[in-house]
Scaffold this motif. Structure first.
Motif, PDB file in Angstrom:
ATOM      1  N   TRP A 284     -90.346 -33.813  59.433  1.00  0.00           N
ATOM      2  CA  TRP A 284     -89.933 -35.132  59.901  1.00  0.00           C
ATOM      3  C   TRP A 284     -89.661 -35.017  61.402  1.00  0.00           C
ATOM      4  CZ3 TRP A 284     -85.355 -36.093  62.380  1.00  0.00           C
ATOM      5  CH2 TRP A 284     -84.289 -35.192  62.178  1.00  0.00           C
ATOM      6  N   TYR A 285     -89.900 -36.114  62.123  1.00  0.00           N
ATOM      7  CA  TYR A 285     -89.740 -36.129  63.579  1.00  0.00           C
ATOM      8  C   TYR A 285     -89.007 -37.410  64.008  1.00  0.00           C
ATOM      9  CZ  TYR A 285     -93.782 -32.928  63.306  1.00  0.00           C
ATOM     10  OH  TYR A 285     -94.653 -31.903  63.000  1.00  0.00           O
ATOM     11  N   ARG A 286     -88.238 -37.298  65.067  1.00  0.00           N
ATOM     12  CA  ARG A 286     -87.662 -38.487  65.700  1.00  0.00           C
ATOM     13  C   ARG A 286     -88.636 -38.975  66.765  1.00  0.00           C
ATOM     14  NH1 ARG A 286     -82.922 -40.616  65.038  1.00  0.00           N
ATOM     15  NH2 ARG A 286     -82.166 -38.701  63.993  1.00  0.00           N
ATOM     16  N   VAL A 287     -88.937 -40.269  66.761  1.00  0.00           N
ATOM     17  CA  VAL A 287     -90.003 -40.801  67.620  1.00  0.00           C
ATOM     18  C   VAL A 287     -89.538 -42.097  68.275  1.00  0.00           C
ATOM     19  CG1 VAL A 287     -91.815 -39.771  66.199  1.00  0.00           C
ATOM     20  CG2 VAL A 287     -91.033 -42.106  65.718  1.00  0.00           C
ATOM     21  N   PRO A 288     -90.231 -42.554  69.310  1.00  0.00           N
ATOM     22  CA  PRO A 288     -89.924 -43.841  69.929  1.00  0.00           C
ATOM     23  C   PRO A 288     -90.366 -44.989  69.025  1.00  0.00           C
ATOM     24  CG  PRO A 288     -91.815 -42.841  70.994  1.00  0.00           C
ATOM     25  CD  PRO A 288     -91.272 -41.810  70.065  1.00  0.00           C
ATOM     26  N   PRO A 289     -89.774 -46.168  69.171  1.00  0.00           N
ATOM     27  CA  PRO A 289     -90.095 -47.306  68.288  1.00  0.00           C
ATOM     28  C   PRO A 289     -91.550 -47.746  68.370  1.00  0.00           C
ATOM     29  CG  PRO A 289     -88.701 -48.014  70.124  1.00  0.00           C
ATOM     30  CD  PRO A 289     -88.727 -46.524  70.148  1.00  0.00           C
TER      31      PRO A 289
ATOM     32  N   THR B  17     -91.365 -40.033  60.062  1.00  0.00           N
ATOM     33  CA  THR B  17     -90.820 -40.263  61.396  1.00  0.00           C
ATOM     34  C   THR B  17     -89.649 -41.227  61.288  1.00  0.00           C
ATOM     35  OG1 THR B  17     -92.458 -42.026  61.788  1.00  0.00           O
ATOM     36  CG2 THR B  17     -92.981 -39.817  62.601  1.00  0.00           C
ATOM     37  N   VAL B  18     -88.677 -41.055  62.175  1.00  0.00           N
ATOM     38  CA  VAL B  18     -87.513 -41.920  62.187  1.00  0.00           C
ATOM     39  C   VAL B  18     -87.327 -42.467  63.587  1.00  0.00           C
ATOM     40  CG1 VAL B  18     -85.961 -39.956  62.586  1.00  0.00           C
ATOM     41  CG2 VAL B  18     -85.035 -42.102  61.681  1.00  0.00           C
ATOM     42  N   SER B  19     -87.018 -43.753  63.669  1.00  0.00           N
ATOM     43  CA  SER B  19     -86.798 -44.403  64.958  1.00  0.00           C
ATOM     44  C   SER B  19     -85.619 -45.354  64.807  1.00  0.00           C
ATOM     45  CB  SER B  19     -88.042 -45.169  65.406  1.00  0.00           C
ATOM     46  OG  SER B  19     -87.804 -45.835  66.630  1.00  0.00           O
ATOM     47  N   ALA B  20     -84.483 -44.956  65.336  1.00  0.00           N
ATOM     48  CA  ALA B  20     -83.261 -45.738  65.167  1.00  0.00           C
ATOM     49  C   ALA B  20     -83.306 -47.060  65.929  1.00  0.00           C
ATOM     50  CB  ALA B  20     -82.058 -44.912  65.621  1.00  0.00           C
ATOM     51  N   ASP B  21     -84.149 -47.157  66.953  1.00  0.00           N
ATOM     52  CA  ASP B  21     -84.153 -48.338  67.817  1.00  0.00           C
ATOM     53  C   ASP B  21     -85.206 -49.373  67.437  1.00  0.00           C
ATOM     54  OD1 ASP B  21     -82.180 -47.116  69.350  1.00  0.00           O
ATOM     55  OD2 ASP B  21     -83.667 -46.105  70.613  1.00  0.00           O
TER      56      ASP B  21
END
Length: 427
Positions: free
Chosen positions: A71-76, A117-121
């Motif tokens: 899993w990766y953190r990515v831009p929206p 992928t996860v994008s909090a914004d």
């Protein structure tokens, strides 16, 4: 991977949301169903911790585990692209996907892997589009394809409808369901689906082979008490509802039934026979409880639902029937003692199961409307107290049973008590 669905349990989703820039994933997959579920997640190179897939009986819990995923953190912007690519059934080149990854990148080499992928914004960046904060991808040596996923909500029960349905008013209510056959079983399922907090099921009978053509229980339960079958089904399907199963007879055990009534807000009776219905009518009236009676008439030609209110201007079941006869209508009560499927003469039940279920579900709706109306919901006011449903309408029946159209519902007002009625007169 075309057609793949990835399930992300709530604990796994939260662990990803609360993590850093990347992590490892283990998931269980069924190639036959082309579906997988995330069952373990790490933060970076930390240990991969299990994230439970509920319920424990979920079919994927016995599937093969597959590690080596990411899993990766990515831009929206990448999630907006995921949303668009799913619509056009497209993909993107590996380098384009890799450019959105800041840390933890794993090259697929000569193989492939699943990536979340996860994008909090994403919700604040694109408020006009319903884009999830977690997305799924299938990464190959040359391209990356978007994958369907289902991220579990923190509450999968009736609370999801809070704000759109009076959940709080129903979760604190209790209903006694007398009769756990075809109509009563369907009514119990519907009451639980509406969000009634507690059901007490009452029926002494066992599920038999001849019941299967109409009952919601299946063949593996033949021989068990109907109330236990329903309790098991509802525990699996509607765990928000507490179910109590009592294999009691409402007539022979009327003293025990009387003791139950202070614990419930309403009684729904779907029991066969005149005596059972009259006992429920009497007990509910004396306990100052609303009652809803449901049955089919004329060998399944009509469905009938009667709501009995313990009010001075509303009569009990016997009063309602006597008023019908006085008005020149038929008295359908004797036909309800047909003793379907038993005895030496074997009177068959000719009503189709789905028609019986329809009556049970409408009885549940009437019950819920009654409960909510008492709690101040004017939109739940019924059009009448005596409902007749055309299932297989027959010619020649006296009013008000002369319904001439299938699926027609006729609502009639209640009748006042008959003079000298031992049930309706104040105690």
């Amino acid at each position: 991977m075309s057609g793949l669905l990835v399930l992300v349990p709530y604990p796994a989703a939260q662990r990803i949301r609360d993590g850093g820039q990347w992590g490892q994933i283990t998931y269980k997959a069924s190639d036959t169903d082309n579906v997988g579920a995330v069952v373990a997640v790490s933060h970076g190179n930390d240990p991969i911790l299990p994230t439970a897939l509920q319920p424990k009986t979920h079919f994927l819990n016995s599937a093969d585990s597959r590690g080596g995923h990411r899993w990766y953190r990515v831009p929206p912007e990448l999630h907006l692209l995921w949303w668009h690519l799913r619509k056009i059934r497209g993909g993107l080149k590996l380098d384009g996907f890799k450019s959105s990854i800041d840390a933890g990148w794993m090259n697929p080499g000569g193989g492939s892997y699943l990536a979340l992928t996860v994008s909090a914004d994403v919700h604040t960046s694109y408020p006009e589009v319903d884009i999830p904060d977690i997305a799924a991808w299938y990464v190959t040596p040359t391209a990356v394809e978007p994958v369907d996923l289902d991220v579990q909500a923190p509450d999968q029960g009736i609370q999801q409808l809070a704000g759109h349905w009076p959940v709080a008013d129903l979760v604190t209510t209790s209903v006694l369901v007398v009769g756990a056959g075809s109509i009563g079983g369907a009514a119990a399922h519907a009451l639980a689906t509406y969000g009634v907090g507690r059901l007490i099921l009452l029926d002494p009978d066992r599920l038999l082979g001849r019941n299967l053509v109409r009952h919601l229980g299946d063949a593996k339960y033949v021989g068990q008490r109907k109330v236990y079958v329903l309790k098991r089904q509802l525990s699996d399907l509607r765990p928000d509802t507490i179910v109590e199963a009592l294999p009691l007879d409402v007539i022979g055990d009327s003293d025990r039934v009387r003791a139950l009534l202070p614990r419930v807000h309403l009684v729904l009776c779907a029991a066969d026979g005149v005596a059972a219905r009259r006992v429920v009518s009497h007990l509910a009236r004396r306990a100052n409880r609303d009652a809803v009676l449901a049955c089919v008439l004329e060998d399944g030609a009509l469905g009938e639902i009667i709501r009995l209110r313990p009010w001075l201007d509303r009569g009990c079941l016997v009063c309602q029937r006597e008023a019908l006869v006085e008005d020149g209508a038929i008295d359908p009560e004797p036909a309800l003692d047909a003793d379907y499927g038993t005895g030496t003469t074997h009177c068959p039940m000719t009503a189709v199961g789905s028609d019986l279920h329809l009556v049970g579900q409408l009885a549940a709706k009437v019950s819920v409307a009654t409960l909510l109306e008492r709690r101040g919901h004017p939109d739940q006011t019924l059009a009448g107290e005596h409902g007749l449903i055309g299932l297989r309408p027959q010619a020649g029946l006296a009013p008000p049973f002369d319904i001439d159209g299938c699926a027609t519902v006729r609502w009639l007002p209640s009748k006042p008590p008959e003079p000298g009625c031992p049930t309706c007169e104040p105690a």
